[in-house]
Design a protein around this motif. Structure first.
Motif, mmCIF file in Angstrom:
data_model
loop_
_atom_site.group_PDB
_atom_site.id
_atom_site.type_symbol
_atom_site.label_atom_id
_atom_site.label_comp_id
_atom_site.label_asym_id
_atom_site.label_seq_id
_atom_site.Cartn_x
_atom_site.Cartn_y
_atom_site.Cartn_z
ATOM 1 N N VAL A 167 0.857 -1.184 0.000
ATOM 2 C CA VAL A 167 0.000 0.000 0.000
ATOM 3 C C VAL A 167 0.895 1.237 0.000
ATOM 4 N N GLY A 168 0.716 2.091 -0.995
ATOM 5 C CA GLY A 168 1.555 3.288 -1.059
ATOM 6 C C GLY A 168 0.797 4.573 -0.850
ATOM 7 N N CYS A 169 -0.536 4.498 -0.887
ATOM 8 C CA CYS A 169 -1.293 5.734 -0.708
ATOM 9 C C CYS A 169 -2.690 5.406 -0.221
ATOM 10 N N SER A 207 -5.795 6.093 -4.065
ATOM 11 C CA SER A 207 -5.764 5.350 -5.339
ATOM 12 C C SER A 207 -4.939 6.043 -6.420
ATOM 13 N N ASN A 208 -3.860 6.691 -6.021
ATOM 14 C CA ASN A 208 -3.022 7.394 -6.991
ATOM 15 C C ASN A 208 -1.710 6.715 -7.345
ATOM 16 N N CYS A 209 -1.231 5.798 -6.486
ATOM 17 C CA CYS A 209 0.162 5.369 -6.656
ATOM 18 C C CYS A 209 0.326 4.051 -7.394
ATOM 19 N N GLY A 210 -0.682 3.196 -7.368
ATOM 20 C CA GLY A 210 -0.598 1.937 -8.102
ATOM 21 C C GLY A 210 0.258 0.857 -7.462
ATOM 22 N N ALA A 211 0.802 1.123 -6.283
ATOM 23 C CA ALA A 211 1.671 0.127 -5.642
ATOM 24 C C ALA A 211 0.928 -1.169 -5.339
ATOM 25 N N CYS A 212 -0.381 -1.075 -5.215
ATOM 26 C CA CYS A 212 -1.204 -2.200 -4.785
ATOM 27 C C CYS A 212 -1.784 -2.991 -5.954
ATOM 28 N N LYS A 250 -6.366 -1.609 -8.989
ATOM 29 C CA LYS A 250 -5.709 -1.134 -7.776
ATOM 30 C C LYS A 250 -6.463 -1.766 -6.610
ATOM 31 N N CYS A 307 -6.458 -1.383 -3.642
ATOM 32 C CA CYS A 307 -6.913 -0.502 -2.561
ATOM 33 C C CYS A 307 -8.221 0.164 -2.931
HETATM 34 S S1 FES Z 1 -2.220 1.952 -2.599
HETATM 35 FE FE1 FES Z 1 -1.903 3.650 -3.910
HETATM 36 S S2 FES Z 1 -3.191 3.152 -5.555
HETATM 37 FE FE2 FES Z 1 -3.560 1.547 -4.200
#
Ligand code: FES
Ligand code: FES
Lengths: 814, 175
Positions: free
Chosen positions: B37-39, B42-47, B57, B59
Motif C-alpha cells: 500500500v503506497g497511498c 488510489s493514486n500510486c498503483g503500488a497495490c 488497484k 486498494c
Molecule cells: S495503494 Fe496507492 S493506488 Fe492503491
C-alpha cells in the motif's frame, strides 16, 4: 573462478537485491507481524496553531478492540524532546519538541493523541471518537512577516521567530576579500530574489515502525535510513540504556533524506509498546506522511552578484531566510548551512558572504531532502550565471567558462574554504554540448524567434558541482554537528571461504549489496556470488553512521576496503607459513598468495585455503590468532566533489504556458564508477526529482496553515508520462581523496537539474520580457509571465491540482 | 460476509468485514505481503493486482467485490521457479531501486502488454501513468517493459501471465 579474471569494479552487474524485490518476497516494516501485535493510530491536529483546552477520550476508550488511548498529558513525563543534533550557533533557539502535543499544537498534523487497538481498522475508528477542544492562536506562515518587528510568535516562550543566524564571510575567514567592496566597485550587478518552494520527499514506502518490548532488549523495526543514529538518539532522548535497544531497518522503500529522522511516530510507538508490554505497530497513511513527515527546501534567497563587463565575477552575497517549520528536527538547522559552501560553485569568486536566518513558522518541520542545502545553492548560482549572461549578451556557457576553475588548477581552494580535489569542467561541458547538439538547437531557437512561432525553444545550462561524502569528522565538529562523519565495516571470513561483509551504511534502494560485493570480490579475489552483505541491524552491524549525503560509497565502501586490507594482512602471515616462506616474500594476487617472482605455476594458497587453515588452527605461526576477521572505521579527509554539465531544451507554448522537456542531456563526473548500471539509475532518479521541483511539485498551505497538497492527487509526483527520456553520459576524473577514486552519485542529478530546467524555461520566453518564473513553472505561471512580462511571475494562481500553480499569496513565502 | 476467492492458484473461503479493502484482505488475512500500500487515494498503483486477468488497484476494490474471482498477485507470477518475462526484464534492465513500486509496476506492465503487445515508448509511459515510482525516473522501467514485449509472444489477459522460456533467474548475472 571467473570473477578473478575480470575486475568487478566497473562492471555492470545486475543487482543481487532484485531477486526478492521482483518476486514480492519483501520485508517492509509493515509486512512484519508478531504474536499479539497491537496497532497504533495517531490523531493529528487540524489546527496549525492552537492551545489544547480539553481532550475527551472516554468514548474512544470504550470502543471495541481499543486497549488504550494516550494523550500528551499521559506521556508528557516520559516522552522527552525530539533530538536536534545540529545546533548551528551557540545561541540557537530551539523549542522543546514533544512527540505528542501536550497543551499546544504548532503545526497542522502534529500528534495530539494515540489509540492502541487490536486491529488497524479499530484503531482508526476510535480516532474519530476522540474529542479535542482547541483555542486558536494566530498562525505564522510567511517567513518575511515572521522576522518582522512585532510579528506573532510560533513559540511565545522563545520571544522571537528567529532560531539562529549563521554567517560566513570570506574576508573574515581569510579565504577571500570583502564582498561589500566588490559590490561597490562592480561594473555589473545582478540582484535577484529566488524562492525555493517547499517540497515533500514522497518516498514510496510510507513510514512504519514496530516495537517489540517482550525480549531483553527493545527491538524496533523501522522504515528508516538511519538505524544506528536512531538507536543512539532513542537512548539519549528516552533515557533508556543504549544496550537495551536494538534497531532494525529491514527493506526500506526509499528515503531521499525523508527517512533521515528520529520521528515522533517512532518515539510514540516505543513509549506505547513499553507501556503495554506488547508489540505495537504503527504505519502511516500516505496523507499522514505528506502532512507530518518532514518537508524539504523552503528558502527565500536574496542574491547579489558582482561582475566586470567582460563577464568576470567579482563577488557574491547571499542572504537567506530558511523555513524550519514549527520545530527543529534532527538536522533541520544545518540543511541550509550545507549550502553555504556551494553558492560559489565551480566559479572563482574572489569575495563571498553568506548569511542565513533560520525561521520558525506554523508549518511541518523541514529537514533533509535529496541534496539538502546544495540544490538550493546550485539553483541560485546557476540561475544567476544565466542572468549575467543575458545582461552581458553572451552565451551562458561562455560566461561560465570565463569563471570556472580550469582542469589544470586542481586542487583548488575556494572562496568558501573547501579544497576541490579534482574535476574537469571543460571535458564534461564539451561532451554535453556535443550530445545535446547545442549549436543546432541555438540555431533553431533563433529561427523560431524570428518566425514568431507560438512554440518557443529554450535552452538551459547547469554546470554544477556539489560536496558530498558526508563527512570529515573534524569539519562536522567545526560546524557544531553533534556527531562524526566516519563509517564502519567488518569482514568475516567463513571457514568455507565465503565472505560476510558488515557495513554501517544502510541502503534503501541504492544497491549496496551488489556494489559492496563487487568491491570485496576485487579486494579479496573471491567470486562476487560468495559475498554476503549484512546491514541495517544494530545487532549484526553494531556500528554505523548510516546512509545520506551520498556518503555510502565514498565513506562506507572505503571502510570496507580498509577492513579487506586488514584481512589480507592477517592472511598473509598464515599463507607465508603454509608456503614455508617468509611473510615479506609472499604476494597476493587474484585471490591467491604465492612466493614473489615464483611464476604463475608456482605453489599457491588461496584466501579460501587460508580461511580453512585458520578455522582448523592446527598449524598456525606462533602468536597468530586463529581469526582473519577484521574491522575498520574510515573517516574521510575531505568531501568529494562530483560535477557535471546538464543541458535542457524545453518547448514552451506561449499561448498556453505549457512546458515540454524536449531533450535533457546529463554528463556527470562522479569519479571512478563501481557499477555503471547503478550509477545511471541514480542519475535518472535524481533528474526526475530535480525536474519535478522545477515543473511540478510544491507543498501549498492556505492562510490558516492547512496543507492543501495533502494527497498524491494534489502533490504532483511526476508519473512516467510527465518525464522525458534522458541522455546520460559520464566523464571521469578520479577523486584523489580516496583510494577508490569515487565521488558519490546519489544527489547529483537532483542538484543539477532544477536550474537547468528553469533556465531553459526562462530562456524560451526571455525575449518576451521575462527574467524569472517561480517554481514550479506551471502553465499558469509561465502564461502569466508571458502575458504580463512580469519579471517575477508566480505568486497568485490557485487552480485545482495543487502544485499546478497553486501558491497561496499570503501563505508560502512570496 | 462470506467470500470465496482464488488467489495465486489457491482457493480461500473467508468471512470478511464488508468494508475491508482487497489489499488488506490479501496482506493481512492471506499474508500476501508482496502487494503493498503506497497511498490512500488510489493514486500510486503500488497495490496493483490482477482481478480475473485485468489489473486493478486493490486498494480501490473491496474484498467482497472479489467474491468468486481469481486474483493474481506478484507472488503468483513465477511458475516452477521461473520468473515471468516481465519480472526478468525488470531485473535485466535495472528497472527498480528500492523496489516498493515494483510489484504494482510489474502487474500493470503485464496488463499493458496484454492490451498492446508491442507498445512504443509513449504507449508504455501512458500505460503506466497510474503507477508512481520515486526512485528510477521511469527510464529503465520503460526500457524493461519494451524489452519484455520483445521476448514475449504476446497474448491477452491471463495468457500473458504464462511463463515464456526465461534464460536465467535473477540474482546477479551480467547484463
Ligand atoms: S495503494 Fe496507492 S493506488 Fe492503491
Ligand atoms: S523503485 Fe523505489 S519507488 Fe520505484
Amino acid at each position: 573462478m571467473t570473477a578473478t579474471v575480470e575486475p568487478e569494479i566497473g562492471r555492470a552487474r545486475l543487482r543481487k537485491e532484485d531477486a526478492r524485490l521482483i518476486a514480492g518476497r519483501t520485508r517492509w516494516t509493515d509486512n512484519l507481524t508478531l504474536p499479539g501485535l497491537l496497532h497504533m493510530a495517531i490523531l493529528r491536529s487540524p489546527m496549525a496553531h492552537a492551545r489544547i483546552t480539553a481532550i475527551d477520550v472516554t468514548v474512544a476508550r470504550k470502543m471495541s478492540g481499543v486497549l488504550a488511548v494516550f494523550t500528551g498529558a499521559d506521556l508528557a513525563d516520559e516522552q522527552g524532546s525530539l533530538p536536534c543534533a545540529w545546533p548551528i550557533t551557540e545561541d540557537m533557539k530551539s523549542p522543546s519538541a514533544p512527540s505528542v502535543a501536550v497543551d499546544r499544537v504548532n503545526f497542522a498534523g502534529e500528534a495530539v493523541a494515540v489509540v492502541v487497538a487490536r486491529s488497524a481498522y479499530e484503531a482508526a475508528d476510535a480516532l474519530e471518537a476522540i474529542d479535542v477542544d482547541y483555542d486558536e492562536l494566530p498562525v505564522v506562515l510567511d517567513m518575511e512577516a515572521a522576522v518582522a518587528e512585532g510579528a506573532d510568535l510560533v513559540h511565545e516562550d522563545l520571544g522571537t521567530n528567529t532560531s539562529a543566524t549563521w554567517v560566513f564571510d570570506s574576508a573574515e575567514a581569510g579565504t577571500g576579500s570583502d564582498v561589500e567592496q566588490a559590490i561597490a566597485e562592480a561594473e555589473v550587478l545582478i540582484e535577484r530574489t529566488y524562492r525555493q518552494q517547499r517540497l515533500i520527499p514522497a518516498f514510496m514506502e510510507p513510514r512504519s515502525v514496530v516495537v517489540d518490548p517482550t525480549g531483553e532488549q527493545f527491538t524496533m523495526w523501522s522504515a528508516t535510513q538511519v538505524p544506528h543514529i536512531l538507536r543512539v538518539m532513542l537512548a539519549m532522548t528516552l533515557s533508556v540504556p543504549e544496550h537495551k535497544v536494538r534497531v532494525i531497518a529491514p527493506d526500506v522503500g526509499g528515503g531521499f533524506g525523508g527517512k533521515l529522522q528520529v520521528t515522533p511516530e517512532e518515539v510514540l510507538t516505543f513509549l506505547v509498546a513499553r507501556r503495554m508490554g506488547k508489540a505495537v505497530k504503527y504505519t502511516e497513511t500516505r496523507s499522514e506522511s505528506i502532512l507530518a513527515a518532514h518537508h524539504g527546501r523552503d528558502q527565500l534567497q536574496k542574491l547579489t552578484l558582482a561582475a566586470r563587463r567582460d563577464g568576470t565575477v567579482t563577488g557574491l552575497k547571499v542572504e537567506l531566510l530558511a523555513d524550519m517549520g514549527a520545530y527543529l528536527r534532527l538536522v533541520s538547522p544545518g540543511v541550509p548551512i550545507l549550502g553555504a559552501f556551494m553558492f560559489n560553485a565551480i566559479y572563482k569568486f574572489p569575495a563571498y558572504r553568506f548569511v542565513c536566518t533560520n525561521v520558525f513558522t506554523n508549518k511541518t518541520p523541514t529537514d533533509a531532502y535529496r541534496g539538502a542545502g546544495r540544490p538550493e545553492a546550485t539553483f541560485a548560482i546557476e540561475r544567476l550565471m544565466d542572468e549575467l549572461a543575458a545582461e552581458l549578451g553572451v552565451d551562458p556557457i561562455e560566461v561560465r567558462e570565463r569563471n570556472w576553475i580550469r582542469h589544470e588548477e586542481f586542487p583548488f581552494t575556494t572562496v568558501a574554504g573547501l579544497t576541490y580535489d579534482s574535476g574537469n569542467y571543460e571535458a564534461a561541458t564539451a561532451k554535453a554540448k556535443e550530445l545535446f547538439g547545442y549549436d543546432a538547437l541555438r540555431a533553431e531557437q533563433r529561427e523560431r524567434r524570428e518566425r514568431g512561432d507560438s512554440v518557443q525553444l529554450g535552452i538551459g545550462t547547469s554546470t554544477f558541482t556539489e560536496m558530498c561524502g558526508l563527512a570529515p569528522s573534524r569539519v562536522l565538529g567545526s560546524l557544531s554537528y553533534g556527531a562524526g562523519g566516519w563509517e564502519h565495516a567488518a569482514i568475516r571470513m567463513l571457514p568455507t571461504g565465503k565472505v560476510e561483509v558488515v557495513t554501517g551504511s544502510s541502503p534503501h534502494g541504492q544497491g549496496h549489496e551488489t556494489a559492496w560485493s563487487q568491491i570485496v570480490a576485487d579486494q579479496l579475489g573471491v567470486p562476487f556470488e560468495d559475498v554476503e552483505v549484512l546491514h541495517g541491524d544494530t545487532q549484526s552491524s553494531h556500528k554505523g553512521m548510516d546512509t545520506y549525503g551520498s556518503r555510502s560509497l565514498t565513506v562506507g565502501a572505503m571502510a570496507v576496503v580498509r577492513a579487506a586490507d586488514k584481512v589480507k594482512a592477517k592472511a598473509a602471515k598464515v599463507a607465508a607459513h603454509m608456503l614455508e616462506a617468509s611473510e615479506g616474500d609472499v604476494e597476493f594476487e587474484a585471490g591467491a598468495f604465492r612466493v614473489r617472482g615464483a611464476g604463475a605455476t608456482a605453489k599457491s594458497v588461496s584466501i579460501q585455503d587460508v580461511a580453512l587453515a585458520v578455522f582448523a588452527a592446527h598449524d598456525l605461526p606462533d602468536g597468530v590468532e586463529p581469526n582473519l576477521d577484521s574491522e575498520a572505521t574510515f573517516d574521510p579527509e575531505n568531501f568529494s566533489y562530483p560535477h557535471g554539465t546538464h543541458l535542457c531544451a524545453v518547448e514552451v507554448d506561449t499561448e498556453t504556458g505549457r512546458v515540454d522537456v524536449r531533450s535533457y542531456v546529463a554528463v556527470d563526473d562522479v569519479g571512478k564508477v563501481v557499477n555503471p548500471l547503478i550509477v545511471e539509475g541514480q542519475v535518472h532518479g535524481g533528474l526526475a526529482q530535480g525536474i519535478a521541483q522545477a515543473l511540478f511539485e510544491e507543498a501549498v498551505h492556505d492562510e490558516s496553515g492547512t496543507l492543501l497538497t495533502g494527497t498524491f492527487a494534489d502533490y504532483l509526483v511526476p508519473s512516467a508520462a510527465d518525464l522525458p527520456t534522458f541522455t546520460t553520459d559520464r566523464t571521469e576524473t578520479p577523486a584523489t581523496s580516496n583510494v577508490l577514486g569515487v565521488k558519490g552519485v546519489g544527489e547529483a542529478g537532483t542538484i543539477a537539474s532544477t536550474p537547468a530546467v528553469v533556465n531553459a524555461v526562462v530562456d524560451a520566453v526571455r525575449h518576451l520580457g521575462v527574467s524569472d518564473i517561480q517554481m514550479p513553472c506551471t502553465p499558469m505561471r509561465v502564461w502569466q509571465a508571458i502575458r504580463t512580462g512580469q519579471t517575477d511571475a508566480g505568486g497568485l494562481g490557485n487552480e485545482a491540482g495543487g502544485g499546478l500553480g497553486s501558491i497561496d499569496s499570503s501563505g508560502g513565502a512570496r | 460476509m462470506r467470500i470465496t476467492v482464488t488467489v495465486d492458484g489457491t482457493t480461500f473461503t473467508d468471512d470478511v468485514e464488508p468494508r475491508q479493502l482487497l489489499v488488506h484482505y490479501l496482506r493481512e488475512r492471506l499474508g500476501k505481503v508482496g502487494t503493498v500500500v503506497g497511498c490512500d487515494t488510489s493514486n500510486c498503483g503500488a497495490c496493483t493486482v490482477h482481478l480475473d486477468g485485468h489489473s486493478v488497484k486493490s486498494c480501490s476494490v473491496l474484498a467482497v467485490q472479489a467474491d468468486g474471482s481469481e486474483v493474481t498477485t506478484i507472488e503468483g507470477l513465477a511458475r516452477d521457479g521461473r520468473l515471468h518475462p516481465v519480472q526478468q526484464a525488470f531485473h535485466d534492465n535495472h528497472a527498480l531501486q528500492c523496489g516498493f513500486c515494483t510489484p504494482g509496476m510489474i502487474m500493470q506492465s503485464i496488463d499493458l502488454l496484454a492490451d498492446n503487445p508491442d507498445p512504443d515508448e509513449q504507449a508504455v509511459r501512458e500505460g503506466l501513468e497510474g503507477n508512481l515510482c520515486r526512485c528510477t525516473g521511469y527510464q529503465n522501467i520503460v526500457r524493461a517493459v519494451r524489452a519484455a514485449a520483445s521476448t514475449m509472444s504476446g497474448g491477452a489477459g491471463p495468457e500473458a501471465e504464462q511463463v515464456a522460456p526465461a534464460s536465467n533467474v535473477a540474482g546477479g548475472g551480467d547484463r
